[in-house]
Design an enzyme around this catalytic site. Structure first.
Site, PDB file in Angstrom:
ATOM      1  N   ASP A   1       0.882   5.197   1.856  1.00  0.00           N
ATOM      2  CA  ASP A   1       0.234   5.883   2.974  1.00  0.00           C
ATOM      3  C   ASP A   1      -0.477   7.131   2.436  1.00  0.00           C
ATOM      4  O   ASP A   1       0.088   7.866   1.629  1.00  0.00           O
ATOM      5  CB  ASP A   1       1.272   6.287   4.032  1.00  0.00           C
ATOM      6  CG  ASP A   1       1.872   5.063   4.726  1.00  0.00           C
ATOM      7  OD1 ASP A   1       1.285   3.974   4.631  1.00  0.00           O
ATOM      8  OD2 ASP A   1       2.941   5.210   5.364  1.00  0.00           O
TER       9      ASP A   1
ATOM     10  N   HIS B   1       4.855   0.147  -0.176  1.00  0.00           N
ATOM     11  CA  HIS B   1       5.630  -0.671   0.757  1.00  0.00           C
ATOM     12  C   HIS B   1       4.758  -1.752   1.368  1.00  0.00           C
ATOM     13  O   HIS B   1       3.525  -1.711   1.256  1.00  0.00           O
ATOM     14  CB  HIS B   1       6.280   0.215   1.845  1.00  0.00           C
ATOM     15  CG  HIS B   1       5.304   1.042   2.629  1.00  0.00           C
ATOM     16  ND1 HIS B   1       4.647   2.148   2.102  1.00  0.00           N
ATOM     17  CD2 HIS B   1       4.853   0.932   3.903  1.00  0.00           C
ATOM     18  CE1 HIS B   1       3.863   2.667   3.014  1.00  0.00           C
ATOM     19  NE2 HIS B   1       3.955   1.949   4.120  1.00  0.00           N
TER      20      HIS B   1
ATOM     21  N   ARG C   1       8.531  -8.659  14.969  1.00  0.00           N
ATOM     22  CA  ARG C   1       8.872  -7.305  14.540  1.00  0.00           C
ATOM     23  C   ARG C   1       7.918  -6.345  15.234  1.00  0.00           C
ATOM     24  O   ARG C   1       6.704  -6.588  15.287  1.00  0.00           O
ATOM     25  CB  ARG C   1       8.716  -7.211  13.018  1.00  0.00           C
ATOM     26  CG  ARG C   1       8.953  -5.804  12.473  1.00  0.00           C
ATOM     27  CD  ARG C   1       8.825  -5.783  10.943  1.00  0.00           C
ATOM     28  NE  ARG C   1       8.664  -4.421  10.475  1.00  0.00           N
ATOM     29  CZ  ARG C   1       9.672  -3.622  10.120  1.00  0.00           C
ATOM     30  NH1 ARG C   1      10.915  -4.057  10.139  1.00  0.00           N
ATOM     31  NH2 ARG C   1       9.438  -2.391   9.731  1.00  0.00           N
TER      32      ARG C   1
ATOM     33  N   HIS D   1       0.857  -1.199   0.000  1.00  0.00           N
ATOM     34  CA  HIS D   1       0.000   0.000   0.000  1.00  0.00           C
ATOM     35  C   HIS D   1       0.887   1.242   0.000  1.00  0.00           C
ATOM     36  O   HIS D   1       2.087   1.150   0.270  1.00  0.00           O
ATOM     37  CB  HIS D   1      -0.892   0.030   1.247  1.00  0.00           C
ATOM     38  CG  HIS D   1      -0.132   0.200   2.531  1.00  0.00           C
ATOM     39  ND1 HIS D   1       0.608  -0.812   3.103  1.00  0.00           N
ATOM     40  CD2 HIS D   1       0.047   1.284   3.335  1.00  0.00           C
ATOM     41  CE1 HIS D   1       1.189  -0.374   4.201  1.00  0.00           C
ATOM     42  NE2 HIS D   1       0.882   0.909   4.367  1.00  0.00           N
TER      43      HIS D   1
HETATM   44  C1  GA4 Z   1      -2.332   2.888   5.627  1.00  0.00           C
HETATM   45  C2  GA4 Z   1      -1.544   3.893   6.482  1.00  0.00           C
HETATM   46  C3  GA4 Z   1      -1.989   3.897   7.958  1.00  0.00           C
HETATM   47  O1  GA4 Z   1      -1.525   2.725   8.611  1.00  0.00           O
HETATM   48  C4  GA4 Z   1      -3.526   3.958   8.081  1.00  0.00           C
HETATM   49  C5  GA4 Z   1      -4.072   2.692   7.415  1.00  0.00           C
HETATM   50  C6  GA4 Z   1      -5.585   2.466   7.478  1.00  0.00           C
HETATM   51  C7  GA4 Z   1      -5.982   1.549   8.648  1.00  0.00           C
HETATM   52  O2  GA4 Z   1      -5.224   0.682   9.033  1.00  0.00           O
HETATM   53  O3  GA4 Z   1      -7.109   1.724   9.125  1.00  0.00           O
HETATM   54  C8  GA4 Z   1      -5.986   1.901   6.085  1.00  0.00           C
HETATM   55  C9  GA4 Z   1      -4.719   2.085   5.185  1.00  0.00           C
HETATM   56  C10 GA4 Z   1      -3.828   3.026   5.963  1.00  0.00           C
HETATM   57  C11 GA4 Z   1      -5.073   2.646   3.770  1.00  0.00           C
HETATM   58  C12 GA4 Z   1      -6.374   2.068   3.163  1.00  0.00           C
HETATM   59  C13 GA4 Z   1      -7.447   1.767   4.216  1.00  0.00           C
HETATM   60  C14 GA4 Z   1      -7.194   2.595   5.465  1.00  0.00           C
HETATM   61  C15 GA4 Z   1      -6.463   0.454   6.036  1.00  0.00           C
HETATM   62  C16 GA4 Z   1      -7.202   0.382   4.737  1.00  0.00           C
HETATM   63  C17 GA4 Z   1      -7.487  -0.729   4.115  1.00  0.00           C
HETATM   64  C18 GA4 Z   1      -3.962   4.173   9.522  1.00  0.00           C
HETATM   65  C19 GA4 Z   1      -4.054   4.981   7.128  1.00  0.00           C
HETATM   66  O4  GA4 Z   1      -4.299   6.150   7.362  1.00  0.00           O
HETATM   67  O5  GA4 Z   1      -4.276   4.420   5.886  1.00  0.00           O
END
Ligand code: GA4
Length: 333
Positions: free
Chosen positions: A207, A262, A272, A205
Site C-alpha cells: 500500500d 500482501h 469475503r 502489492h
Molecule cells: C493499493 C492500495 C489501495 O487499495 C489503493 C489502490 C489503488 C486502486 O485500487 O486504485 C491502486 C493500488 C492501491 C496501487 C497501484 C495502483 C493504484 C491500483 C493500482 C494498480 C486505493 C491505493 O491507494 O493504491
C-alpha cells in the site's frame, strides 16, 4: 501465471496456492491496552510490517453495521451497482483494479474519507437510502481514524521520537489524502476443480500510504509475504483489525519498517468482505526519513519527494510493481 477465462469476457489470474501454514503462529497480536503494546508495535512493524490489533476500542456495532450495508449494496442487480461506477477515482469497481490493466475476482467501493464526499457518493450508491449507507461509513471511518491516530502515536512513543503526533498529524490534517474501500470477493465454486491453484482476488502489492487498517468478515483469503519471501495466510478475525505498514512509513523510518507485500486469494465457498482505511498525508507533504530517527552519519535511502509526486507515479504503475524502487537512492558504483 495461468489465466481463467470468465464467460470469455475477462481473464482472471490464477496462482499456485501457498503451502498450508497451519503451523505458522507468527503473526503478532497486539493488545492495545497492554503496557508493552508500543514496543511490540515497533517490533512487528520492523519484522513483518503487519500486526493484528485487539482491544482496539472501535465499537463492534460499527463494524457489523457497515458490513451489512456493504453486503446489501453488493447484492443489488449489476445494472444498479454500475450506476455508481467506474471509480474516477471514487465509486464502484468490478474486476478492474486501478487504471493499468490489473484485474481480480473482486468488486468494490472506493471512497474518500471526507464526510461531504462520502454523502455525495452515497447518493449514487444507495439512491433510496443514501443517509443509511453514508452514516454507516461515516461512523465507522471516524472511529477507525481515531484508533489509527492512537496507534501512530503509540508507534512514535515506541520509537522514542517526539512530538508524539509526528506521524498522526499527517492523517489528522484536514488536507490528509486518505481513502477507504469496501471489497467484496464473491466465492468461486469452480475453484474446487483447480487443484493446487487459486484465483486471485487482489494481486500482490504494497500500500502506498502511511498505514492501512483492515477489518474483514470471518473468511480466509488474506496472505502476507514474510521477509524471506514465503507467503503465509492470515487467519481471519472479524473482531480485530489488521494493520499494514505502507510505503510512506517505510520511507519515513528510512527502511526500518517494511511496507508489507500482501494479496487476497478467493475462497471457493464463502464471500469475503473487507473494509480498509488507508491513512495518507496531505498532497504537499514531503515524504522523507524523520530526522529524529536517523542515527549519526546514517544516509537517507530515498530521494526527496512529495506525496503528490508519489501518488502520480503510483497511478502509472501496475499492482505488483516495486513502486518505491523509482525513489530509492542507488548506490554509487
Ligand atoms: C493499493 C492500495 C489501495 O487499495 C489503493 C489502490 C489503488 C486502486 O485500487 O486504485 C491502486 C493500488 C492501491 C496501487 C497501484 C495502483 C493504484 C491500483 C493500482 C494498480 C486505493 C491505493 O491507494 O493504491
Amino acid at each position: 501465471m495461468v489465466v481463467l477465462s470468465q464467460n470469455g469476457r475477462q481473464q482472471l489470474p490464477l496462482i499456485k496456492a501457498c503451502k498450508p501454514n497451519y503451523g505458522f503462529t507468527g503473526i503478532p497480536v497486539i493488545d492495545m491496552t497492554s503496557p508493552h503494546a508500543k514496543a511490540h508495535m515497533v517490533e512487528a512493524c520492523e519484522e513483518f510490517g503487519f500486526f493484528k490489533l485487539v482491544n482496539h476500542g472501535v465499537p463492534m456495532e460499527f463494524m457489523s453495521r457497515l458490513e451489512d450495508e456493504g453486503i446489501k449494496f453488493f447484492s443489488l442487480p449489476q445494472s444498479e451497482k454500475d450506476l455508481a461506477g467506474p471509480p474516477q477515482p471514487f465509486g464502484y469497481g468490478n474486476r478492474r483494479i486501478g487504471p493499468n490493466g490489473d484485474v481480480g475476482w473482486i468488486e468494490y467501493l472506493l471512497l474518500s474519507t471526507n464526510p461531504d464526499s462520502i454523502s455525495q457518493i452515497c447518493s449514487s450508491i444507495s439512491p433510496e437510502n443514501p443517509e443509511i449507507f453514508g452514516s454507516a461509513v461515516v461512523d465507522y471511518v471516524s472511529s477507525v481514524k481515531n484508533m489509527t491516530y492512537e496507534v501512530l502515536e503509540m508507534i512514535a512513543e515506541g520509537l522514542n521520537i517526539e512530538p508524539r503526533n509526528v506521524l498522526s498529524r499527517l492523517l489528522k490534517d484536514e488536507e490528509s489524502d486518505s481513502c477507504f474501500r469496501v471489497n467484496h470477493y464473491p466465492p468461486c465454486p469452480e475453484l474446487e476443480a483447480l487443484r493446487g491453484r487459486v484465483l486471485v482476488g487482489f494481486g500482490e502489492h504494497t500500500d502506498p500510504q502511511i498505514i492501512s487498517v483492515l477489518r474483514s468478515n470471518n473468511t480466509n483469503g488474506l496472505e502476507i509475504c514474510l521477509k524471506d519471501g514465503t507467503w503465509v495466510s492470515v487467519p481471519p478475525d472479524q473482531d480485530s483489525f489488521f494493520i499494514n505498514v505502507g510505503d510512506s512509513l517505510q520511507v519515513m523510518t528510512n527502511g526500518k519498517f517494511k511496507s508489507v507485500k500482501h494479496r487476497v486469494v478467493t475462497e471457493s465457498r464463502k464471500a469475503r468482505v473487507s473494509m480498509i482505511y488507508f491513512g495518507g498525508p496531505p498532497l504537499t507533504e514531503i515524504i522523507a526519513p524523520l530526522p529524529s530517527l536517523m542515527k549519526e552519519g546514517e544516509e537517507t535511502l530515498y530521494k526527496e519527494f512529495t506525496w503528490a509526486d508519489y501518488k502520480k507515479s503510483v497511478y502509472k504503475s501496475r499492482l505488483a510493481d516495486n513502486r518505491l524502487g523509482l525513489f530509492e537512492k542507488k548506490e554509487q558504483p
